[in-house]
Design a protein around this motif. Structure first.
Motif, PDB file in Angstrom:
ATOM      1  N   ARG A   1      19.573  52.624 -19.874  1.00  0.00           N
ATOM      2  CA  ARG A   1      18.617  53.675 -19.550  1.00  0.00           C
ATOM      3  C   ARG A   1      19.039  54.965 -20.218  1.00  0.00           C
ATOM      4  NH1 ARG A   1      21.072  56.314 -14.739  1.00  0.00           N
ATOM      5  NH2 ARG A   1      19.223  57.608 -14.700  1.00  0.00           N
ATOM      6  N   VAL A   2      18.241  56.017 -20.028  1.00  0.00           N
ATOM      7  CA  VAL A   2      18.493  57.314 -20.658  1.00  0.00           C
ATOM      8  C   VAL A   2      19.285  58.197 -19.697  1.00  0.00           C
ATOM      9  CG1 VAL A   2      17.447  59.364 -21.688  1.00  0.00           C
ATOM     10  CG2 VAL A   2      16.376  57.122 -22.021  1.00  0.00           C
ATOM     11  N   TYR A   3      20.404  58.724 -20.171  1.00  0.00           N
ATOM     12  CA  TYR A   3      21.281  59.585 -19.379  1.00  0.00           C
ATOM     13  C   TYR A   3      21.372  60.981 -19.991  1.00  0.00           C
ATOM     14  CZ  TYR A   3      23.223  55.315 -17.225  1.00  0.00           C
ATOM     15  OH  TYR A   3      23.392  54.123 -16.549  1.00  0.00           O
ATOM     16  N   VAL A   4      21.798  61.939 -19.160  1.00  0.00           N
ATOM     17  CA  VAL A   4      22.163  63.279 -19.633  1.00  0.00           C
ATOM     18  C   VAL A   4      23.676  63.416 -19.489  1.00  0.00           C
ATOM     19  CG1 VAL A   4      21.871  65.769 -19.281  1.00  0.00           C
ATOM     20  CG2 VAL A   4      19.924  64.217 -18.977  1.00  0.00           C
ATOM     21  N   LEU A   5      24.315  64.127 -20.417  1.00  0.00           N
ATOM     22  CA  LEU A   5      25.761  64.322 -20.342  1.00  0.00           C
ATOM     23  C   LEU A   5      26.154  65.052 -19.058  1.00  0.00           C
ATOM     24  CD1 LEU A   5      26.675  65.404 -23.979  1.00  0.00           C
ATOM     25  CD2 LEU A   5      27.490  63.360 -22.795  1.00  0.00           C
ATOM     26  N   PRO A   6      27.317  64.764 -18.500  1.00  0.00           N
ATOM     27  CA  PRO A   6      27.776  65.469 -17.305  1.00  0.00           C
ATOM     28  C   PRO A   6      27.849  66.975 -17.521  1.00  0.00           C
ATOM     29  CG  PRO A   6      29.164  63.566 -17.749  1.00  0.00           C
ATOM     30  CD  PRO A   6      28.260  63.723 -18.934  1.00  0.00           C
TER      31      PRO A   6
ATOM     32  N   TRP B   1      27.444  49.759 -28.125  1.00  0.00           N
ATOM     33  CA  TRP B   1      27.825  50.248 -26.804  1.00  0.00           C
ATOM     34  C   TRP B   1      26.826  51.265 -26.262  1.00  0.00           C
ATOM     35  CZ3 TRP B   1      33.775  51.416 -27.672  1.00  0.00           C
ATOM     36  CH2 TRP B   1      34.432  50.205 -27.882  1.00  0.00           C
ATOM     37  N   GLY B   2      26.184  52.009 -27.140  1.00  0.00           N
ATOM     38  CA  GLY B   2      25.243  53.027 -26.705  1.00  0.00           C
ATOM     39  C   GLY B   2      24.843  53.909 -27.865  1.00  0.00           C
ATOM     40  N   ALA B   3      23.913  54.841 -27.591  1.00  0.00           N
ATOM     41  CA  ALA B   3      23.403  55.755 -28.615  1.00  0.00           C
ATOM     42  C   ALA B   3      23.165  57.122 -28.006  1.00  0.00           C
ATOM     43  CB  ALA B   3      22.102  55.209 -29.213  1.00  0.00           C
ATOM     44  N   SER B   4      23.130  58.124 -28.870  1.00  0.00           N
ATOM     45  CA  SER B   4      22.766  59.467 -28.415  1.00  0.00           C
ATOM     46  C   SER B   4      21.592  59.965 -29.242  1.00  0.00           C
ATOM     47  CB  SER B   4      23.952  60.428 -28.538  1.00  0.00           C
ATOM     48  OG  SER B   4      24.370  60.553 -29.880  1.00  0.00           O
ATOM     49  N   GLU B   5      20.788  60.846 -28.643  1.00  0.00           N
ATOM     50  CA  GLU B   5      19.572  61.346 -29.296  1.00  0.00           C
ATOM     51  C   GLU B   5      19.574  62.867 -29.329  1.00  0.00           C
ATOM     52  OE1 GLU B   5      16.343  62.328 -31.103  1.00  0.00           O
ATOM     53  OE2 GLU B   5      16.897  60.213 -31.038  1.00  0.00           O
TER      54      GLU B   5
ATOM     55  N   ALA C   1      29.458  60.771 -28.165  1.00  0.00           N
ATOM     56  CA  ALA C   1      30.046  59.556 -28.738  1.00  0.00           C
ATOM     57  C   ALA C   1      31.306  59.168 -27.971  1.00  0.00           C
ATOM     58  CB  ALA C   1      30.348  59.779 -30.220  1.00  0.00           C
ATOM     59  N   LYS C   2      32.120  60.162 -27.655  1.00  0.00           N
ATOM     60  CA  LYS C   2      33.345  59.891 -26.894  1.00  0.00           C
ATOM     61  C   LYS C   2      33.003  59.414 -25.474  1.00  0.00           C
ATOM     62  CE  LYS C   2      37.880  61.896 -25.812  1.00  0.00           C
ATOM     63  NZ  LYS C   2      37.899  61.665 -24.373  1.00  0.00           N
ATOM     64  N   TYR C   3      31.972  60.012 -24.879  1.00  0.00           N
ATOM     65  CA  TYR C   3      31.541  59.618 -23.533  1.00  0.00           C
ATOM     66  C   TYR C   3      31.072  58.157 -23.528  1.00  0.00           C
ATOM     67  CZ  TYR C   3      29.104  59.833 -19.033  1.00  0.00           C
ATOM     68  OH  TYR C   3      28.682  59.598 -17.750  1.00  0.00           O
ATOM     69  N   ILE C   4      30.351  57.768 -24.576  1.00  0.00           N
ATOM     70  CA  ILE C   4      29.917  56.375 -24.686  1.00  0.00           C
ATOM     71  C   ILE C   4      31.124  55.450 -24.813  1.00  0.00           C
ATOM     72  CG2 ILE C   4      28.714  54.714 -26.175  1.00  0.00           C
ATOM     73  CD1 ILE C   4      26.712  57.017 -26.807  1.00  0.00           C
ATOM     74  N   ARG C   5      32.088  55.861 -25.640  1.00  0.00           N
ATOM     75  CA  ARG C   5      33.298  55.047 -25.788  1.00  0.00           C
ATOM     76  C   ARG C   5      33.999  54.839 -24.452  1.00  0.00           C
ATOM     77  NH1 ARG C   5      39.197  56.972 -27.174  1.00  0.00           N
ATOM     78  NH2 ARG C   5      38.790  57.533 -24.997  1.00  0.00           N
ATOM     79  N   ASP C   6      34.076  55.909 -23.656  1.00  0.00           N
ATOM     80  CA  ASP C   6      34.838  55.857 -22.402  1.00  0.00           C
ATOM     81  C   ASP C   6      34.080  55.178 -21.258  1.00  0.00           C
ATOM     82  OD1 ASP C   6      36.847  57.221 -23.698  1.00  0.00           O
ATOM     83  OD2 ASP C   6      36.285  59.189 -22.901  1.00  0.00           O
TER      84      ASP C   6
ATOM     85  N   PRO D   1      22.549  51.743 -23.430  1.00  0.00           N
ATOM     86  CA  PRO D   1      22.359  53.077 -22.850  1.00  0.00           C
ATOM     87  C   PRO D   1      22.158  54.156 -23.902  1.00  0.00           C
ATOM     88  CG  PRO D   1      24.652  52.409 -22.689  1.00  0.00           C
ATOM     89  CD  PRO D   1      23.903  51.218 -23.173  1.00  0.00           C
ATOM     90  N   ILE D   2      21.428  55.191 -23.506  1.00  0.00           N
ATOM     91  CA  ILE D   2      21.126  56.323 -24.390  1.00  0.00           C
ATOM     92  C   ILE D   2      21.594  57.609 -23.724  1.00  0.00           C
ATOM     93  CG2 ILE D   2      19.311  57.630 -25.544  1.00  0.00           C
ATOM     94  CD1 ILE D   2      19.431  54.819 -26.634  1.00  0.00           C
ATOM     95  N   ILE D   3      22.247  58.472 -24.488  1.00  0.00           N
ATOM     96  CA  ILE D   3      22.591  59.816 -24.017  1.00  0.00           C
ATOM     97  C   ILE D   3      21.607  60.795 -24.633  1.00  0.00           C
ATOM     98  CG2 ILE D   3      24.370  61.581 -23.824  1.00  0.00           C
ATOM     99  CD1 ILE D   3      25.106  58.959 -22.444  1.00  0.00           C
ATOM    100  N   ALA D   4      20.809  61.456 -23.789  1.00  0.00           N
ATOM    101  CA  ALA D   4      19.826  62.436 -24.270  1.00  0.00           C
ATOM    102  C   ALA D   4      20.517  63.782 -24.463  1.00  0.00           C
ATOM    103  CB  ALA D   4      18.672  62.553 -23.282  1.00  0.00           C
TER     104      ALA D   4
END
Length: 421
Positions: A379-384, A148-152, A366-371, A173-176
């Motif tokens: 693409r690369v995103y930043v957390l809200p 579903w996605g990854a975080s870095e 991880a929870k943000y990716i789940r939701d 998608p990636i969460i930076a």
């Protein structure tokens, strides 16, 4: 070596010592404790699989156990061969994390363990340096449909991931996490600043006051390293390629030089750039006898080890974590922790209070990716911002700090354009 289908660790009998370490740091991680309590109630990851590639030490362990408390099946492998703490990974194995890592593993073993961690067929990846994402994209493409996605976690990884995005090769998608305020303003600056010097001091037991310390790179990590060097009484020299950062370093009170100039006068060199060969042959050739070099960047490429080895007539290890290169003219140059992350290879990494915020962000990512994975693009995103602020508020409350609140009148004023001179 103790290996089963569910783990591969140096010695499973070390688990009790690792559990003590994890218990100790958890006492100083109130934000992650708060999130863990919520996860235990809500079970946001029930039925999900999370594969992680991180520095496997005690603070990381508390993150992994937090994810497991949220219902996830968790696997883990090391993001650096020298940052693994064997007692901690044993404790993780005992507590149901599928962990595959042994301190000092070679490159072949490193990637072999990476594949074992990926064999759970994860839905979410948590990475530090982007090796796991890269491995999936290049070698384990059959896993992509389930991800579903990854975080870095770190700057170097985000740089690699943005390059992947630019080249159009990202497949999820990636969460930076590194680019969140409560990560880089604190982890990169105060965490790296303190833990880098912890590693250097543990390795050398030498005085910093009165020495010329050369900090290579003035990003947030470099700022922290320079700030702490100044506090220890050093004269700080900054080497930087970015004109704005170089100007900032000068106005922060530091000397700014090219590496060619700094190489002649430095006593201690610390790299924190994320780039290759920042200190190389022409610099080694003019350095003073007894120079100490350490790296605070993710990979062991910032200080050219091949150049050092080619110049040396003799290589020794006078102390743990110190390699001595004796040159033809009798000068001795010292490299700490084999040029790897000195704060984790030669010490315990960032303080628990710092990693509390960084790993709280990872848990929430991880929870943000789940939701949100169904509406996120590759693409690369930043957390809200609200997640950043949530972490900061919990941290402030734990520190006993109450901040000011805007009045309704103040809110209205800030939202209005009508008031003028």
């Amino acid at each position: 070596m103790d290996c089963t289908r569910d783990y591969c660790v140096k010695d499973i009998s070390l688990a009790p010592e690792g559990e003590k370490k994890i218990d100790w740091v958890s006492r100083f991680m109130p934000v992650l404790q708060s999130i863990r309590k919520d996860f235990e109630k809500e079970k946001p990851f029930k039925g999900l699989k999370i594969a992680t590639c991180l520095h496997l030490e005690m603070k990381t362990a508390f993150l992994l156990l937090t994810l497991k408390a949220g219902g996830a099946e968790v696997s883990a492998t090391a993001s650096n061969p020298l940052s693994t703490q064997d007692d901690v990974v044993a404790a993780l194995a005992k507590n149901g994390v599928k962990v595959y890592a042994i301190r000092g593993e070679n490159r072949e073993e490193y990637y072999e363990n990476m594949h074992k961690a990926l064999d759970i067929k994860p839905n979410i990846l948590i990475d530090d340096g982007a090796d796991m994402v890269s491995t999936v994209l290049k070698e384990r493409q059959e896993l992509i449909e389930n991800i579903w996605g990854a975080s870095e976690e770190t700057t170097t990884g985000v740089i690699r991931l943005r390059a992947m995005e630019k080249d159009g090769v990202l497949r999820f998608p990636i969460i930076a996490v590194n680019d969140s305020y409560t990560k880089y303003l604190f982890d990169n600056r105060y965490g790296t600043g303190q833990s880098t010097w912890d590693g250097i001091l543990r390795s050398t037991n030498l005085l910093i006051a009165g020495k010329n310390v050369v900090v290579v790179g003035y990003g947030w990590c470099g700022r922290g390293i320079a700030m702490r060097a100044k506090g220890l009484g050093a004269t700080v020299i900054v080497v930087e390629v970015d004109p704005i950062r170089a100007l900032e370093a000068r106005m922060d009170g530091f000397l700014v030089m090219s590496m060619n100039e700094a190489a002649k006068v430095g006593d201690i060199f610390v790299t924190s750039t994320g780039d290759i060969n920042c200190i190389r042959r022409e610099h080694f050739e003019v350095m003073k006898d007894g120079v100490i070099m350490a790296n605070a960047g993710h990979f062991d490429v910032e200080i050219s080890k091949p150049d050092l080895e080619s110049l040396a007539v003799e290589i020794n290890n006078p102390r743990p974590h110190i390699t001595e290169y004796k040159l033809k003219d009798g000068r001795r140059l010292y490299l700490l922790a084999e040029g790897r992350l000195v704060n984790l290879a030669a010490a315990d990494g960032h303080p628990a209070e710092i990693m509390d915020m960084s790993f709280a962000l990872q848990a929430m990512a991880a929870k943000y990716i789940r939701d949100n994975h169904e509406k996120l693009e590759n693409r690369v995103y930043v957390l809200p911002r609200e997640i950043d602020e949530m972490v900061a508020r919990i941290k402030l409350k734990a520190m006993g700090i109450e901040i000011e609140q805007l009045t309704e009148e103040q809110k209205k004023y800030l939202e209005s354009w009508e008031h003028g001179t």
